[in-house]
Design a protein around this motif. Structure first.
Motif, PDB file in Angstrom:
ATOM      1  N   LYS A 263       4.102  -7.239  -6.073  1.00 30.36           N
ATOM      2  CA  LYS A 263       4.659  -7.125  -6.753  1.00 30.36           C
ATOM      3  C   LYS A 263       6.989  -8.167  -6.870  1.00 30.36           C
ATOM      4  O   LYS A 263       6.781  -8.747  -6.929  1.00 30.36           O
ATOM      5  CB  LYS A 263       5.345  -5.410  -6.815  1.00 30.36           C
ATOM      6  N   ILE A 264       6.402  -7.934  -5.341  1.00 34.52           N
ATOM      7  CA  ILE A 264       7.650  -8.520  -4.762  1.00 34.52           C
ATOM      8  C   ILE A 264       7.698  -9.883  -4.527  1.00 34.52           C
ATOM      9  O   ILE A 264       8.959 -10.713  -5.445  1.00 34.52           O
ATOM     10  CB  ILE A 264       8.078  -7.764  -2.813  1.00 34.52           C
ATOM     11  N   VAL A 265       6.971 -11.120  -4.047  1.00 36.66           N
ATOM     12  CA  VAL A 265       6.949 -12.089  -4.336  1.00 36.66           C
ATOM     13  C   VAL A 265       6.504 -12.849  -5.960  1.00 36.66           C
ATOM     14  O   VAL A 265       7.164 -13.216  -6.277  1.00 36.66           O
ATOM     15  CB  VAL A 265       5.411 -12.469  -3.373  1.00 36.66           C
ATOM     16  N   ASN A 266       5.218 -11.954  -6.889  1.00 33.19           N
ATOM     17  CA  ASN A 266       5.013 -12.729  -7.317  1.00 33.19           C
ATOM     18  C   ASN A 266       5.633 -12.030  -8.754  1.00 33.19           C
ATOM     19  O   ASN A 266       6.218 -12.956  -9.939  1.00 33.19           O
ATOM     20  CB  ASN A 266       4.091 -12.576  -7.569  1.00 33.19           C
ATOM     21  N   GLU A 267       6.124 -10.773  -9.248  1.00 34.26           N
ATOM     22  CA  GLU A 267       6.696  -9.949  -9.714  1.00 34.26           C
ATOM     23  C   GLU A 267       7.844 -10.042  -9.690  1.00 34.26           C
ATOM     24  O   GLU A 267       8.860 -10.625 -10.960  1.00 34.26           O
ATOM     25  CB  GLU A 267       6.119  -8.617 -10.284  1.00 34.26           C
ATOM     26  N   MET A 268       8.219  -9.738  -8.810  1.00 35.57           N
ATOM     27  CA  MET A 268      10.550  -9.728  -8.695  1.00 35.57           C
ATOM     28  C   MET A 268      10.653 -11.285  -8.418  1.00 35.57           C
ATOM     29  O   MET A 268      11.943 -11.346  -8.654  1.00 35.57           O
ATOM     30  CB  MET A 268      10.750  -8.842  -7.719  1.00 35.57           C
TER      31      MET A 268
ATOM     32  N   ILE B  86      -6.068   5.422  10.588  1.00 33.77           N
ATOM     33  CA  ILE B  86      -5.774   5.998   8.808  1.00 33.77           C
ATOM     34  C   ILE B  86      -4.350   5.538   8.234  1.00 33.77           C
ATOM     35  O   ILE B  86      -4.412   4.843   7.051  1.00 33.77           O
ATOM     36  CB  ILE B  86      -6.400   7.236   8.824  1.00 33.77           C
ATOM     37  N   ILE B  87      -3.506   5.803   9.132  1.00 37.25           N
ATOM     38  CA  ILE B  87      -2.029   5.494   8.642  1.00 37.25           C
ATOM     39  C   ILE B  87      -2.026   3.518   8.817  1.00 37.25           C
ATOM     40  O   ILE B  87      -1.806   3.215   7.386  1.00 37.25           O
ATOM     41  CB  ILE B  87      -1.401   6.166   9.746  1.00 37.25           C
ATOM     42  N   ILE B  88      -2.411   3.114   9.647  1.00 32.26           N
ATOM     43  CA  ILE B  88      -2.475   1.735   9.243  1.00 32.26           C
ATOM     44  C   ILE B  88      -3.128   0.802   8.379  1.00 32.26           C
ATOM     45  O   ILE B  88      -2.421   0.231   8.003  1.00 32.26           O
ATOM     46  CB  ILE B  88      -2.693   0.946  10.617  1.00 32.26           C
ATOM     47  N   ARG B  89      -4.166   1.454   8.481  1.00 34.55           N
ATOM     48  CA  ARG B  89      -5.038   1.280   7.138  1.00 34.55           C
ATOM     49  C   ARG B  89      -4.899   1.151   6.448  1.00 34.55           C
ATOM     50  O   ARG B  89      -4.618   0.246   5.017  1.00 34.55           O
ATOM     51  CB  ARG B  89      -6.399   1.567   7.253  1.00 34.55           C
ATOM     52  N   ASP B  90      -3.816   2.796   5.541  1.00 31.12           N
ATOM     53  CA  ASP B  90      -3.900   2.875   4.071  1.00 31.12           C
ATOM     54  C   ASP B  90      -2.186   2.239   3.791  1.00 31.12           C
ATOM     55  O   ASP B  90      -2.334   1.409   2.705  1.00 31.12           O
ATOM     56  CB  ASP B  90      -3.488   4.217   3.726  1.00 31.12           C
ATOM     57  N   VAL B  91      -1.360   1.498   5.085  1.00 24.49           N
ATOM     58  CA  VAL B  91       0.402   1.100   4.481  1.00 24.49           C
ATOM     59  C   VAL B  91      -0.940  -0.139   4.014  1.00 24.49           C
ATOM     60  O   VAL B  91       0.146  -0.636   3.637  1.00 24.49           O
ATOM     61  CB  VAL B  91       1.030   1.779   5.935  1.00 24.49           C
ATOM     62  N   SER B  92      -1.963  -1.247   5.396  1.00 18.12           N
ATOM     63  CA  SER B  92      -2.114  -2.016   4.372  1.00 18.12           C
ATOM     64  C   SER B  92      -2.025  -2.409   3.039  1.00 18.12           C
ATOM     65  O   SER B  92      -1.845  -3.352   2.742  1.00 18.12           O
ATOM     66  CB  SER B  92      -3.151  -3.073   6.042  1.00 18.12           C
ATOM     67  N   GLU B  93      -3.206  -1.228   2.770  1.00 21.81           N
ATOM     68  CA  GLU B  93      -3.427  -1.405   2.034  1.00 21.81           C
ATOM     69  C   GLU B  93      -2.253  -1.694   0.601  1.00 21.81           C
ATOM     70  O   GLU B  93      -2.031  -2.099  -0.765  1.00 21.81           O
ATOM     71  CB  GLU B  93      -4.269  -0.387   1.425  1.00 21.81           C
ATOM     72  N   LEU B  94      -1.094  -0.939   0.636  1.00 17.07           N
ATOM     73  CA  LEU B  94       0.284  -0.778   0.107  1.00 17.07           C
ATOM     74  C   LEU B  94       0.608  -1.986   0.219  1.00 17.07           C
ATOM     75  O   LEU B  94       1.542  -2.199  -0.510  1.00 17.07           O
ATOM     76  CB  LEU B  94       0.741   1.093   0.306  1.00 17.07           C
ATOM     77  N   ASN B  95       0.678  -2.530   1.591  1.00 13.16           N
ATOM     78  CA  ASN B  95       1.515  -3.292   1.896  1.00 13.16           C
ATOM     79  C   ASN B  95       1.335  -4.614   0.906  1.00 13.16           C
ATOM     80  O   ASN B  95       1.878  -5.463   0.638  1.00 13.16           O
ATOM     81  CB  ASN B  95       2.161  -4.042   2.791  1.00 13.16           C
ATOM     82  N   LYS B  96      -0.005  -4.735   0.947  1.00 13.51           N
ATOM     83  CA  LYS B  96      -0.454  -6.019  -0.527  1.00 13.51           C
ATOM     84  C   LYS B  96       0.073  -5.816  -1.599  1.00 13.51           C
ATOM     85  O   LYS B  96       0.189  -6.767  -2.033  1.00 13.51           O
ATOM     86  CB  LYS B  96      -2.015  -6.133  -0.162  1.00 13.51           C
ATOM     87  N   GLU B  97      -0.166  -4.568  -2.284  1.00 11.86           N
ATOM     88  CA  GLU B  97       0.395  -4.073  -3.303  1.00 11.86           C
ATOM     89  C   GLU B  97       1.711  -5.140  -3.430  1.00 11.86           C
ATOM     90  O   GLU B  97       2.368  -5.111  -4.450  1.00 11.86           O
ATOM     91  CB  GLU B  97      -0.421  -2.987  -3.751  1.00 11.86           C
ATOM     92  N   LEU B  98       2.359  -4.157  -2.802  1.00 13.18           N
ATOM     93  CA  LEU B  98       4.226  -4.609  -2.680  1.00 13.18           C
ATOM     94  C   LEU B  98       4.408  -5.949  -2.790  1.00 13.18           C
ATOM     95  O   LEU B  98       5.451  -6.277  -3.058  1.00 13.18           O
ATOM     96  CB  LEU B  98       4.915  -3.903  -1.337  1.00 13.18           C
ATOM     97  N   TYR B  99       3.003  -6.747  -1.605  1.00 11.80           N
ATOM     98  CA  TYR B  99       3.709  -7.894  -1.527  1.00 11.80           C
ATOM     99  C   TYR B  99       3.363  -8.760  -3.158  1.00 11.80           C
ATOM    100  O   TYR B  99       4.477  -9.827  -3.509  1.00 11.80           O
ATOM    101  CB  TYR B  99       2.490  -8.523  -0.897  1.00 11.80           C
TER     102      TYR B  99
END
Length: 157
Positions: free
Chosen positions: A77-82, A62-75
């Motif tokens: 923000k980090i790459v496209n927005e910032m 569950i940790i790995i599944r949910d953190v990977s979803e967060l990492n997609k959101e972070l990507y």
């Protein structure tokens, strides 16, 4: 994938012994922090911090599944927005709470902090100083034009 998973578990155990990057802020709720990292490493680091913080109360899948979803959101923000470079230094802090009813980690209050090195700061300061000088020159030109217009109006009276 299994090799990465076992490597992350080993590193998570190592991190748990060496440094705490998670702070309890309530029942089943933690503040996760990556510490200072290069942008290219955020996903691994965040996954490991989450594994350390929640491994005793949440199943690892569950940790790995949910953190990977967060990492997609972070990507996004980090790459496209910032528009950060892979080697830019950042720190990510996020609140994470385990929702026992839905068997899910819920993330909130996401903060991405960007850090600049001294050379970058100097370059930015120089650019701003040049811009300020340019604007000051424009203001002086406008003042001269206003003065000329005022003189013209006085001569017309």
């Amino acid at each position: 994938m299994a090799e990465e998973y076992s490597r992350d578990l080993e590193r998570a155990e190592e991190y748990e012994q060496l440094t705490a990057r998670a702070t309890a802020i309530g029942k089943n709720k933690m503040e996760l922090s990556t510490g200072l990292i290069i942008a290219a490493r955020y996903a691994d680091k965040l996954r490991r911090v989450a594994l350390v913080a929640f491994s005793r109360m949440v199943p690892k899948d569950i940790i790995i599944r949910d953190v990977s979803e967060l990492n997609k959101e972070l990507y996004e923000k980090i790459v496209n927005e910032m528009k950060l470079d892979k080697l830019d230094v950042i720190k990510i802090v996020v609140d994470a709470e385990y929702d026992d009813q839905n068997k899910k980690l819920v993330f909130s209050n996401l903060r991405i902090m960007r850090y600049y090195n001294e050379d970058k700061i100097r370059k930015m300061c120089k650019e701003y100083e040049d811009k300020i000088k340019s604007l000051e020159n424009e203001v002086q030109n406008y003042k001269k034009k206003v003065g000329q217009i005022e003189e013209l109006l006085k001569s017309m009276e």
